[in-house]
Design a protein around this motif. Sequence first.
Motif, PDB file in Angstrom:
ATOM      1  N   GLU A  72       5.167  15.680   6.763  1.00 49.42           N
ATOM      2  CA  GLU A  72       5.286  16.877   7.594  1.00 49.42           C
ATOM      3  C   GLU A  72       4.712  18.096   6.878  1.00 49.42           C
ATOM      4  N   LEU A  73       5.021  18.231   5.595  1.00 44.13           N
ATOM      5  CA  LEU A  73       4.486  19.352   4.830  1.00 44.13           C
ATOM      6  C   LEU A  73       2.964  19.268   4.703  1.00 44.13           C
ATOM      7  N   ALA A  74       2.443  18.076   4.486  1.00 44.09           N
ATOM      8  CA  ALA A  74       0.992  17.902   4.357  1.00 44.09           C
ATOM      9  C   ALA A  74       0.285  18.278   5.657  1.00 44.09           C
ATOM     10  N   ARG A  75       0.884  17.925   6.787  1.00 37.68           N
ATOM     11  CA  ARG A  75       0.276  18.273   8.084  1.00 37.68           C
ATOM     12  C   ARG A  75       0.276  19.780   8.313  1.00 37.68           C
ATOM     13  N   LYS A  76       1.308  20.470   7.837  1.00 38.00           N
ATOM     14  CA  LYS A  76       1.402  21.918   8.026  1.00 38.00           C
ATOM     15  C   LYS A  76       0.442  22.680   7.137  1.00 38.00           C
ATOM     16  N   THR A  77       0.138  22.147   5.957  1.00 35.47           N
ATOM     17  CA  THR A  77      -0.644  22.911   4.984  1.00 35.47           C
ATOM     18  C   THR A  77      -2.144  22.897   5.237  1.00 35.47           C
ATOM     19  N   GLY A  78      -2.663  21.913   5.929  1.00 42.01           N
ATOM     20  CA  GLY A  78      -4.103  21.912   6.134  1.00 42.01           C
ATOM     21  C   GLY A  78      -4.595  20.665   6.826  1.00 42.01           C
ATOM     22  N   GLN A  79      -5.895  20.503   6.778  1.00 48.62           N
ATOM     23  CA  GLN A  79      -6.547  19.383   7.437  1.00 48.62           C
ATOM     24  C   GLN A  79      -6.228  18.094   6.697  1.00 48.62           C
ATOM     25  N   CYS A  80      -5.782  17.077   7.459  1.00 44.42           N
ATOM     26  CA  CYS A  80      -5.476  15.786   6.858  1.00 44.42           C
ATOM     27  C   CYS A  80      -5.751  14.696   7.883  1.00 44.42           C
ATOM     28  N   ARG A  81      -5.864  13.463   7.405  1.00 45.09           N
ATOM     29  CA  ARG A  81      -6.098  12.337   8.300  1.00 45.09           C
ATOM     30  C   ARG A  81      -5.441  11.080   7.747  1.00 45.09           C
ATOM     31  N   ASP A  82      -5.131  10.161   8.620  1.00 46.96           N
ATOM     32  CA  ASP A  82      -4.632   8.822   8.283  1.00 46.96           C
ATOM     33  C   ASP A  82      -3.416   8.836   7.357  1.00 46.96           C
ATOM     34  N   LEU A  83      -2.459   9.724   7.593  1.00 48.88           N
ATOM     35  CA  LEU A  83      -1.268   9.748   6.757  1.00 48.88           C
ATOM     36  C   LEU A  83      -0.380   8.563   7.120  1.00 48.88           C
ATOM     37  N   ARG A  84      -0.050   7.760   6.133  1.00 46.72           N
ATOM     38  CA  ARG A  84       0.769   6.568   6.314  1.00 46.72           C
ATOM     39  C   ARG A  84       1.742   6.445   5.156  1.00 46.72           C
ATOM     40  N   ILE A  85       2.893   5.865   5.449  1.00 43.95           N
ATOM     41  CA  ILE A  85       3.850   5.548   4.399  1.00 43.95           C
ATOM     42  C   ILE A  85       3.642   4.091   4.027  1.00 43.95           C
ATOM     43  N   ARG A  86       3.552   3.839   2.729  1.00 48.47           N
ATOM     44  CA  ARG A  86       3.431   2.472   2.233  1.00 48.47           C
ATOM     45  C   ARG A  86       4.565   2.198   1.259  1.00 48.47           C
ATOM     46  N   ALA A  87       5.004   0.956   1.256  1.00 46.72           N
ATOM     47  CA  ALA A  87       6.079   0.537   0.365  1.00 46.72           C
ATOM     48  C   ALA A  87       5.516  -0.433  -0.662  1.00 46.72           C
ATOM     49  N   LYS A  88       5.992  -0.320  -1.881  1.00 47.28           N
ATOM     50  CA  LYS A  88       5.572  -1.238  -2.933  1.00 47.28           C
ATOM     51  C   LYS A  88       6.578  -2.382  -2.964  1.00 47.28           C
ATOM     52  N   CYS A  89       6.116  -3.565  -2.580  1.00 47.87           N
ATOM     53  CA  CYS A  89       7.011  -4.721  -2.515  1.00 47.87           C
ATOM     54  C   CYS A  89       6.184  -5.998  -2.675  1.00 47.87           C
ATOM     55  N   GLU A  90       6.878  -7.135  -2.618  1.00 51.34           N
ATOM     56  CA  GLU A  90       6.188  -8.420  -2.749  1.00 51.34           C
ATOM     57  C   GLU A  90       5.260  -8.624  -1.555  1.00 51.34           C
ATOM     58  N   ILE A  91       4.065  -9.125  -1.831  1.00 50.33           N
ATOM     59  CA  ILE A  91       3.097  -9.414  -0.776  1.00 50.33           C
ATOM     60  C   ILE A  91       3.385 -10.813  -0.246  1.00 50.33           C
ATOM     61  N   THR A  92       3.428 -10.933   1.081  1.00 47.63           N
ATOM     62  CA  THR A  92       3.714 -12.225   1.694  1.00 47.63           C
ATOM     63  C   THR A  92       2.523 -12.675   2.523  1.00 47.63           C
ATOM     64  N   GLY A 110       2.476  -5.322  -4.397  1.00 48.42           N
ATOM     65  CA  GLY A 110       1.447  -4.375  -4.004  1.00 48.42           C
ATOM     66  C   GLY A 110       1.931  -3.463  -2.895  1.00 48.42           C
ATOM     67  N   TRP A 111       1.043  -2.607  -2.436  1.00 43.94           N
ATOM     68  CA  TRP A 111       1.380  -1.648  -1.380  1.00 43.94           C
ATOM     69  C   TRP A 111       1.191  -2.300  -0.019  1.00 43.94           C
ATOM     70  N   THR A 112       2.208  -2.216   0.820  1.00 41.46           N
ATOM     71  CA  THR A 112       2.131  -2.710   2.193  1.00 41.46           C
ATOM     72  C   THR A 112       2.557  -1.592   3.134  1.00 41.46           C
ATOM     73  N   GLU A 113       2.042  -1.630   4.349  1.00 37.88           N
ATOM     74  CA  GLU A 113       2.394  -0.610   5.336  1.00 37.88           C
ATOM     75  C   GLU A 113       3.889  -0.677   5.631  1.00 37.88           C
ATOM     76  N   TYR A 114       4.532   0.480   5.653  1.00 37.00           N
ATOM     77  CA  TYR A 114       5.965   0.549   5.942  1.00 37.00           C
ATOM     78  C   TYR A 114       6.149   0.839   7.421  1.00 37.00           C
ATOM     79  N   SER A 115       6.997   0.069   8.047  1.00 33.64           N
ATOM     80  CA  SER A 115       7.369   0.339   9.426  1.00 33.64           C
ATOM     81  C   SER A 115       8.895   0.342   9.486  1.00 33.64           C
ATOM     82  N   PRO A 116       9.486   1.415  10.001  1.00 38.82           N
ATOM     83  CA  PRO A 116      10.935   1.472  10.029  1.00 38.82           C
ATOM     84  C   PRO A 116      11.513   0.384  10.925  1.00 38.82           C
TER      85      PRO A 116
END
Length: 122
Positions: A72-92, A110-116
């Motif tokens: 949210e802060l990154a979006r407010k401060t300026g131009q950004c694209r493709d913001l995603r949360i990734r979790a570091k966990c076992e790759i399956t 490794g890093w995997t896409e996080y989905s709540p």
Amino acid sequence: MSTFAVFGMTANVALAMARETTKTSRLPTAGLTLAEWNKAVEEQAAKIMAGKKVRQLSQLFDAPQYAEQFMELARKTGQCRDLRIRAKCEITDAKGKPVINAKTKMPKVGWTEYSPDLSRVA
């Protein structure tokens, strides 16, 4: 326990990447003026922002809600694209079994896409 981070691209990060990669001379004998170099850096930064490459933008967080606040802060401060949360966990693999490293015989991490998990919300 997973670790979370925000990945994406912002204009400031693209500009820093462009400054690192833009050469200061066209030929070995002739250098660029400061104005020419600044123009080349801006053009390179625009190419980076138009591309698909992403970088880790945040430090590591213990919980995903902190990563969401950072986004949210990154979006407010300026131009950004493709913001995603990734979790570091076992790759399956596709069957859900952990991928094993042939050298260490341990699961790959490794890093995997996080989905709540929406099933918790009720």
